[in-house]
Design a protein around this motif. Structure first.
Motif, mmCIF file in Angstrom:
data_model
loop_
_atom_site.group_PDB
_atom_site.id
_atom_site.type_symbol
_atom_site.label_atom_id
_atom_site.label_comp_id
_atom_site.label_asym_id
_atom_site.label_seq_id
_atom_site.Cartn_x
_atom_site.Cartn_y
_atom_site.Cartn_z
ATOM 1 N N ALA A 157 0.811 -1.221 0.000
ATOM 2 C CA ALA A 157 0.000 0.000 0.000
ATOM 3 C C ALA A 157 0.840 1.265 0.000
ATOM 4 C CB ALA A 157 -0.918 0.001 1.227
ATOM 5 N N VAL A 158 2.029 1.199 0.563
ATOM 6 C CA VAL A 158 2.886 2.383 0.657
ATOM 7 C C VAL A 158 3.659 2.539 -0.647
ATOM 8 C CG1 VAL A 158 4.854 3.425 1.847
ATOM 9 C CG2 VAL A 158 3.066 2.244 3.159
ATOM 10 N N GLY A 159 3.431 3.669 -1.314
ATOM 11 C CA GLY A 159 4.096 3.908 -2.599
ATOM 12 C C GLY A 159 4.860 5.212 -2.617
ATOM 13 N N ALA A 160 5.268 5.623 -3.807
ATOM 14 C CA ALA A 160 6.086 6.823 -3.966
ATOM 15 C C ALA A 160 5.333 8.082 -3.550
ATOM 16 C CB ALA A 160 6.536 6.936 -5.421
ATOM 17 N N LYS A 161 3.992 8.081 -3.686
ATOM 18 C CA LYS A 161 3.205 9.268 -3.326
ATOM 19 C C LYS A 161 2.767 9.279 -1.859
ATOM 20 C CE LYS A 161 1.353 10.307 -7.933
ATOM 21 N NZ LYS A 161 0.124 10.527 -8.733
ATOM 22 N N THR A 162 3.083 8.216 -1.155
ATOM 23 C CA THR A 162 2.677 8.146 0.249
ATOM 24 C C THR A 162 3.610 9.016 1.086
ATOM 25 O OG1 THR A 162 1.988 5.847 -0.120
ATOM 26 C CG2 THR A 162 2.082 6.623 2.162
ATOM 27 N N LYS A 163 3.082 10.100 1.594
ATOM 28 C CA LYS A 163 3.891 11.052 2.367
ATOM 29 C C LYS A 163 4.010 10.628 3.829
ATOM 30 C CE LYS A 163 5.839 15.253 2.712
ATOM 31 N NZ LYS A 163 5.012 16.438 2.378
ATOM 32 N N LEU A 164 2.944 10.002 4.330
ATOM 33 C CA LEU A 164 2.910 9.691 5.757
ATOM 34 C C LEU A 164 2.020 8.482 5.996
ATOM 35 C CD1 LEU A 164 2.583 12.146 8.689
ATOM 36 C CD2 LEU A 164 0.791 10.433 8.434
ATOM 37 N N VAL A 165 2.418 7.636 6.922
ATOM 38 C CA VAL A 165 1.534 6.569 7.390
ATOM 39 C C VAL A 165 1.148 6.845 8.834
ATOM 40 C CG1 VAL A 165 2.502 4.831 5.840
ATOM 41 C CG2 VAL A 165 3.366 5.005 8.172
ATOM 42 N N MET A 166 -0.086 6.502 9.138
ATOM 43 C CA MET A 166 -0.614 6.676 10.490
ATOM 44 C C MET A 166 -0.654 5.328 11.192
ATOM 45 S SD MET A 166 -3.884 9.077 9.561
ATOM 46 C CE MET A 166 -4.629 8.702 11.136
ATOM 47 N N VAL A 167 -0.166 5.316 12.426
ATOM 48 C CA VAL A 167 -0.202 4.119 13.266
ATOM 49 C C VAL A 167 -0.949 4.477 14.544
ATOM 50 C CG1 VAL A 167 1.148 2.382 14.497
ATOM 51 C CG2 VAL A 167 2.025 3.354 12.357
ATOM 52 N N GLN A 168 -2.070 3.824 14.793
ATOM 53 C CA GLN A 168 -2.824 4.047 16.026
ATOM 54 C C GLN A 168 -2.385 3.003 17.032
ATOM 55 O OE1 GLN A 168 -7.152 4.747 15.754
ATOM 56 N NE2 GLN A 168 -7.372 3.308 17.463
ATOM 57 N N ARG A 169 -1.751 3.458 18.097
ATOM 58 C CA ARG A 169 -1.195 2.519 19.073
ATOM 59 C C ARG A 169 -2.286 1.850 19.912
ATOM 60 N NH1 ARG A 169 3.636 3.747 23.475
ATOM 61 N NH2 ARG A 169 3.910 1.575 24.102
ATOM 62 N N SER A 170 -3.249 2.611 20.378
ATOM 63 C CA SER A 170 -4.254 2.052 21.279
ATOM 64 C C SER A 170 -5.351 1.330 20.503
ATOM 65 C CB SER A 170 -4.868 3.159 22.133
ATOM 66 O OG SER A 170 -5.873 3.837 21.418
ATOM 67 N N ARG A 171 -6.162 0.612 21.240
ATOM 68 C CA ARG A 171 -7.233 -0.171 20.617
ATOM 69 C C ARG A 171 -8.399 0.689 20.170
ATOM 70 N NH1 ARG A 171 -7.954 -4.473 23.161
ATOM 71 N NH2 ARG A 171 -6.029 -4.254 24.347
ATOM 72 N N GLY A 172 -8.547 1.921 20.713
ATOM 73 C CA GLY A 172 -9.724 2.718 20.376
ATOM 74 C C GLY A 172 -10.982 1.974 20.800
ATOM 75 N N TYR A 173 -12.067 2.140 20.046
ATOM 76 C CA TYR A 173 -13.297 1.410 20.326
ATOM 77 C C TYR A 173 -13.290 0.097 19.538
ATOM 78 C CZ TYR A 173 -15.535 5.322 22.792
ATOM 79 O OH TYR A 173 -15.869 6.305 23.694
ATOM 80 N N SER A 174 -12.295 -0.743 19.819
ATOM 81 C CA SER A 174 -12.220 -2.043 19.162
ATOM 82 C C SER A 174 -11.652 -3.049 20.156
ATOM 83 C CB SER A 174 -11.327 -1.982 17.914
ATOM 84 O OG SER A 174 -9.955 -1.946 18.294
ATOM 85 N N THR A 175 -11.658 -4.305 19.766
ATOM 86 C CA THR A 175 -11.139 -5.351 20.658
ATOM 87 C C THR A 175 -9.753 -5.823 20.251
ATOM 88 O OG1 THR A 175 -12.260 -7.055 19.332
ATOM 89 C CG2 THR A 175 -13.448 -6.181 21.238
ATOM 90 N N ARG A 176 -9.149 -5.189 19.237
ATOM 91 C CA ARG A 176 -7.821 -5.620 18.822
ATOM 92 C C ARG A 176 -6.792 -5.211 19.878
ATOM 93 N NH1 ARG A 176 -3.865 -1.269 18.002
ATOM 94 N NH2 ARG A 176 -4.753 0.318 16.646
ATOM 95 N N ALA A 177 -5.650 -5.870 19.868
ATOM 96 C CA ALA A 177 -4.606 -5.569 20.841
ATOM 97 C C ALA A 177 -3.981 -4.218 20.554
ATOM 98 C CB ALA A 177 -3.535 -6.658 20.809
#
Length: 416
Positions: A157-177
């Protein structure tokens, strides 16, 4: 009811005993982080002179400028921007995103769909006035795979036009780790292998001081968070931070104020002592919140509720999700936590339309600082599967008392 109380007290003692080994490990992390904060404050010769309030343009605000340096060193950053002018963690994140991104750039969320308030910043799933979409920033996302970042698809998904990637550390309103810094190392490696010039941004909300290192040590370029979560220690009255590479932090500062001024201006609108003191106690307060999360998982698993994470799982944030399964239990749980709050204990939380969220939100927040989720609070969207998200606790003792009461309320409901 006497029988229920006796049973709950027995389960409470079992939960405390079962969590003892994890509690000890959490305390060791808190000691290491406290030592780090202490060394940094000593290095920068923090004194009462740094606690003064400034006004107007606040040129040469000694307290503000030294606090930036203290946060930078504690977080492992080249530069930090710590300001009470940030109204929330989402505001700090938005300043970083709008500062770095330009029309035609692409941003990719590599931890799936962001939580609700960031979706309005992006403007794609939930259009909002002034969103990144309106400014011509393109957006894509990579869904998680079995609750973890999909490293192979991130590379695709990350290509030459990708300026920034977002990483959400916390689970937010989800059950993922929640992500640990070890997870972030892998994400950063995947991103940089696809585009070495792409910046990795980590939303660090709820994650500060849960480990001995922060995401910048794991390869991230820039991070942001809220002072009324972990790093404010329950003392900071408002604010947020952005920290990381100097060039990226400067771009966020130019967005917070304006180009040409950046971080050189900005009055200390509250006693700076609150921000310094909050940071100093933050490792200890975060440790108490983590122990409260472990206790919650141990206690409610004994009542046959699903817990996310499970009691013995490694944690990358302070959030503990509990699967309550019905809206009635969800509301009762939040009201029980509110009843055991030091502030507004008499209030009965109701689901309501909250700015930035698509669903009605119920929130138990009897806090000294409004909305401070480093203080004991519980909230949830009123939607299936009716999980509640518990976080914070200024003291472990308060968390134990409040959650024992909430368990008693739910157990009485089951008995009925």
């Amino acid at each position: 009811m006497t029988t229920i109380k006796r049973d709950i007290n027995k389960l409470k003692e079992e939960a405390l005993a079962a969590g003892a080994e994890q509690f000890a490990a959490i305390d060791r992390t808190a000691q290491a982080n406290t030592a780090k904060v202490l060394r940094v404050m000593q290095k920068h010769r923090v004194s009462a002179a740094h606690f003064n309030v400034s006004c107007g343009y606040a040129y040469d605000d000694l307290g503000r400028d030294t606090l930036d340096k203290v946060f930078a060193d504690v977080l492992g950053a080249e530069k930090a921007l710590v300001r009470t002018q940030f109204v929330s963690g989402t505001h700090a994140i938005a300043a970083a995103l709008f500062g770095i991104l330009r029309p035609g750039d692409e941003v990719v969320s590599v931890t799936g769909k962001p939580y609700d308030t960031l979706q309005t910043v992006l403007g794609y799933d939930h259009p909002a006035l002034g969103s990144l979409k309106e400014f011509g920033v393109n957006y894509d996302e990579v869904p998680l795979s079995d609750g973890k970042p999909d490293l192979a698809n991130i590379k695709n998904a990350v290509g030459a036009k990708t300026k920034l990637v977002m990483v959400q550390r916390s689970r937010g309103y989800s059950t993922r780790a929640a992500l640990t810094c070890a997870d972030i190392v892998d994400v950063c490696a995947a991103v940089k292998s696809a585009n070495p010039d792409c910046a990795v941004f980590v939303d660090n909300c709820y994650g500060e001081f849960t480990e001995e290192v922060e995401p910048l040590a794991a390869g991230a370029d820039i991070i942001a968070g809220s002072l009324i979560k972990n790093p404010g220690g329950g003392i900071a009255p408002t604010g947020g931070y952005v920290a990381g590479r100097a060039d990226l932090t400067d771009l966020a500062a130019a967005r917070l104020t304006c180009p040409g001024l950046g971080g050189e201006l900005g009055a200390s609108l509250c006693d700076n002592r609150l921000l310094y003191q909050g940071l100093f106690v933050a490792p200890h307060v975060v440790a108490g919140a983590l122990k409260g999360a472990v206790f919650a998982a141990e206690l409610f698993s004994r009542l046959n509720f699903e817990t996310f994470p499970k009691p013995q799982e490694k944690r990358g944030d302070i959030i503990q999700a509990l699967g309550l399964k019905t809206p009635e239990r969800l509301i009762k749980f939040c009201r029980a936590v509110q009843e055991m709050s030091p502030v507004d204990s008499f209030a009965a939380p109701e689901p309501w339309d909250m700015p930035g969220y698509a669903d009605k939100i119920i929130m138990a927040a009897g806090t000294f600082v409004q909305g401070a989720s480093i203080e004991l609070s519980a909230d949830a969207p009123l939607r299936p599967p009716y999980n509640v998200y518990l976080q914070g606790g200024l003291t472990f003792e308060h968390t134990v008392i409040a959650l024992t009461h909430a368990a008693e309320v739910l157990m009485a409901d089951t008995a009925d």
